[in-house]
Write an enzyme that holds these catalytic residues in place. Structure first.
Site, PDB file in Angstrom:
ATOM      1  N   GLU A  60       0.802  -1.230   0.000  1.00  0.00           N
ATOM      2  CA  GLU A  60       0.000   0.000   0.000  1.00  0.00           C
ATOM      3  C   GLU A  60       0.830   1.272   0.000  1.00  0.00           C
ATOM      4  OE1 GLU A  60      -0.948  -2.660   1.635  1.00  0.00           O
ATOM      5  OE2 GLU A  60      -2.939  -3.066   0.826  1.00  0.00           O
ATOM      6  N   HIS A 130     -11.064  -4.184   9.102  1.00  0.00           N
ATOM      7  CA  HIS A 130     -11.553  -4.033   7.736  1.00  0.00           C
ATOM      8  C   HIS A 130     -12.840  -3.233   7.642  1.00  0.00           C
ATOM      9  CE1 HIS A 130      -8.647  -7.153   7.552  1.00  0.00           C
ATOM     10  NE2 HIS A 130      -8.865  -7.466   6.304  1.00  0.00           N
TER      11      HIS A 130
END
Lengths: 327, 327
Positions: A60, A130
């Protein structure tokens, strides 16, 4: 007007912008060969080629940092985070590299036109980290814009604006909205940032929400209508810039402010809106501000506990009734 | 065999960096440089030698110890010094300090948090490939940030996509006060290259001609589409990490002395004299010329104004994110 899904609306926006501007490209995990975890970019690799549809490793920091570099070099990257929750691992890249580069180098021409998009919020099976809604972190970062669509119409119109914007834009797509459908024009259109939607007009209370919480606010409004209460529901669409005018205009009418956020209570977007109302719409307020939010502890995995964890129509209606107790 | 022109050019640039930074020491002590200043006295050869093969349109990313690099890429001493002194005539309008930048010279700037360069470089590399330009990106960093996750993510991605990036590790044996041995097990940062899938090489960072030749080959590789390289230059800084650190608390005087004997400028001077590419007089004249340039820059910076808020109008406007007014 045809009805398409939220997911399809995002797909169309991406397809149109990539078709119109060769400097637009997408990068992220599993977006090319697999077509994206939600299927949004299926077929893009065949249509636009591997140079513009880039499957990345699980990196990321490099996805976002690479996006910043590419944007500085004149491209328009649309970076996908598999979940916006993963912004936690690339926070420096978003906040400092993306948001601050032109300022710290003293050059307003060094723009970073990039979009960081991905799923956000909790579905039924959502689990931490998440399932969180991290949009508020980014309201505190100078230079970043935040779009948070509710309807398919919002999704396509806002994403097109985001891709053309010369700021880094964070684009939050709620898990539960992907399958929802709604009218979306065939012709090209876009929605400017900072223009909220009055999804439902009403004179008794102003309920402000974003993303999936707009759905909950509308359900609450239906409940309250049975009691003769007319609720105005404002769908924010963007958090930065915020449509303050629409908020104050509504408060002038209703005097009662209820803000709904899926995120943990403390310092969510509700806090900023409450502060703004106290600063700029104080004389309109007839009751204390109400914030309906998740509690300040992480999201439980169990479906049964989730039911009472997130704001629902009942909790929102309760907040409106509390606000209406004040004459 | 290297030409006289090349060697004299490298010598002059190193000398300019050296004299400039020596002057910075006194300016800092006079209180004219706010914040921290990280000098690279002793490390000039790796910076100058590695930047020399670059074209004007190649990109340069560097660390906080970036004078020599920027000067080598074409910035003038006056705009660098004015920037450090926070004056509006600095290359970043006095807003950047250590974040020197000038896109016209292919200098986008530096990541604030050290180690961000590894991933920004990926973006520049991607953009160059997408635009089908043969620009390369030189990404400098210290051996300390080779232990950041961004190192892995950036270099892995660059190798994976065969990006035209040259990763240049300035190994001066210490990350602030922490020696390389106390920060990593591998003997060299370049040892990691094989594991990441790109060529890695260790060079004598104080041998400017060696650096030039090795980096030139890497630049040619990158331009030809053969992908990235990792080149590690062993060098040493004579001074502390920054000007508030004497650099003696964690290094022995003996070690400092040994490295001073390997001065890159004296090394090249010896070669120039031996090869009769310059006389003592020529080089003394060059020294005078350089000293004059430095003093001229000091006068310029000292008499330059500080920026006022009106000077930041354009950049502040970019950060003042307002909603688009409704039609």
């Amino acid at each position: 007007m045809r009805n398409i899904s939220f997911a399809e609306a995002i797909r169309e926006a991406l397809m149109e912008e990539m078709g119109a501007d060769p400097s637009v490209f997408i990068m992220g995990e599993d977006i090319g060969v697999y077509g994206g975890a939600r299927g949004i970019t299926k077929g893009f690799l065949e249509k636009f080629g591997p140079q513009r549809v880039i499957d990345t490793p699980i990196s990321e920091m490099a996805i976002i940092g690479g996006g910043v570099g590419a944007a500085l070099a004149g491209m328009k990257p649309v970076c996908e985070l598999m979940l916006m929750a993963f912004s936690a691992v690339c926070f420096d890249e978003i906040q400092n590299l993306g948001g601050k580069w032109p300022f710290i180098h003293g050059d307003p021409a060094m723009k970073v036109p990039m979009v960081i998009r991905g799923p956000s919020g909790a579905g039924d099976g959502g689990v931490e980290p998440h399932a969180q809604s991290p949009e508020a972190f980014f309201m505190h970062c100078p230079g970043l814009k935040i779009a948070i669509p509710f309807s398919p119409y919002d999704a396509k119109g806002l994403l097109k604006t985001a891709i053309c914007d010369d700021h880094p834009v964070l684009f939050f797509e709620h898990e539960r909205l992907y399958a929802t459908t709604g009218p979306v024009p065939e012709e090209s259109y876009s929605i400017p940032f900072g223009q909220a939607e009055i999804t439902r007009a009403g004179k008794d209370a102003t309920v402000i929400a974003a993303s999936y919480m707009v759905q909950k606010a509308l359900e609450a409004a239906d409940l309250l209508a049975q009691e003769g209460v007319e609720t105005e529901v404002i769908n924010l669409r963007t958090l930065i810039p915020l449509d303050e005018e629409a908020i104050y205009h509504s408060l002038e009418k209703t005097g009662r402010l209820i803000i709904v956020q899926e995120a943990y209570r403390t310092a969510g977007y509700g806090a900023e809106i409450a502060a703004l109302a106290a600063e700029k719409a104080f004389s309109f307020l007839k009751a204390p501000v109400e914030r309906v939010a998740a509690p300040d502890y992480p999201i439980p995995y169990s479906v049964s506990l989730k039911k009472t964890y997130f704001p629902d129509a009942g909790a929102i209606a309760g907040a409106v009734r509390r606000a209406l107790k004040y004459p | 065999m290297a030409s006289k022109e090349l060697l004299l050019g490298l010598y002059e640039k190193m000398l300019l960096a050296r004299r400039f930074e020596e002057r910075m020491v006194s300016l800092f002590q006079e209180g004219l440089i706010p914040g921290a200043v990280h000098l690279g006295i002793g490390q000039e050869a790796f910076a100058v030698g590695a930047v020399a093969p670059l074209r004007k349109d190649d990109y340069l990313l560097f660390s906080h110890r970036g004078f020599a690099h920027c000067i080598a890429k074409g910035m003038t001493p006056r705009e660098v010094l004015a920037e450090y002194m926070g004056r509006k005539t600095g290359c970043a309008g006095g807003q950047g300090g250590v974040h020197l930048a000038d896109m016209r010279l292919g200098i986008p700037g530096i990541s604030g948090c050290q180690g961000g360069n590894h991933i920004i470089a990926v973006g520049f590399g991607m953009a160059a490939k997408m635009k089908e330009r043969d620009q390369v990106t030189a990404c400098f960093f210290g051996e300390g940030t080779a232990n950041r996750g961004t190192f892995l993510e950036g270099i892995n991605m660059a190798a994976l996509y065969k990006l035209p990036v040259i990763f240049l590790c300035e190994n001066n044996l210490y990350g602030f006060s922490t020696s390389q041995q106390r920060a990593m097990v591998a003997e060299h940062v370049a040892d990691r290259a094989r594991g990441l899938g790109l060529p890695g090489k260790v060079v004598d960072g104080n041998d400017v001609l060696s650096v030039y030749q090795v980096v030139k080959r890497a630049v040619e590789r990158a331009r030809a589409g053969e992908g990235p390289s990792l080149i590690e230059g062993m060098t040493y800084r004579w001074i502390g990490h920054h000007e508030r650190d004497p650099g003696t608390g964690y290094r022995s005087q003996k070690e400092v002395k040994q490295w001073k004997k390997k001065c890159p400028i004296l090394k090249l001077k010896k070669i120039l004299l031996e090869k009769k590419m310059g006389t003592f007089k020529d080089l003394a004249r060059m020294n005078q010329k350089v000293l004059q340039q430095v003093e001229e820059a000091v006068d310029f910076a000292k008499t330059s104004e500080f920026p006022i808020i009106q000077d930041l109008q354009e950049i502040i406007a970019y950060y003042d994110i307002k909603p688009k007014p409704r039609a």
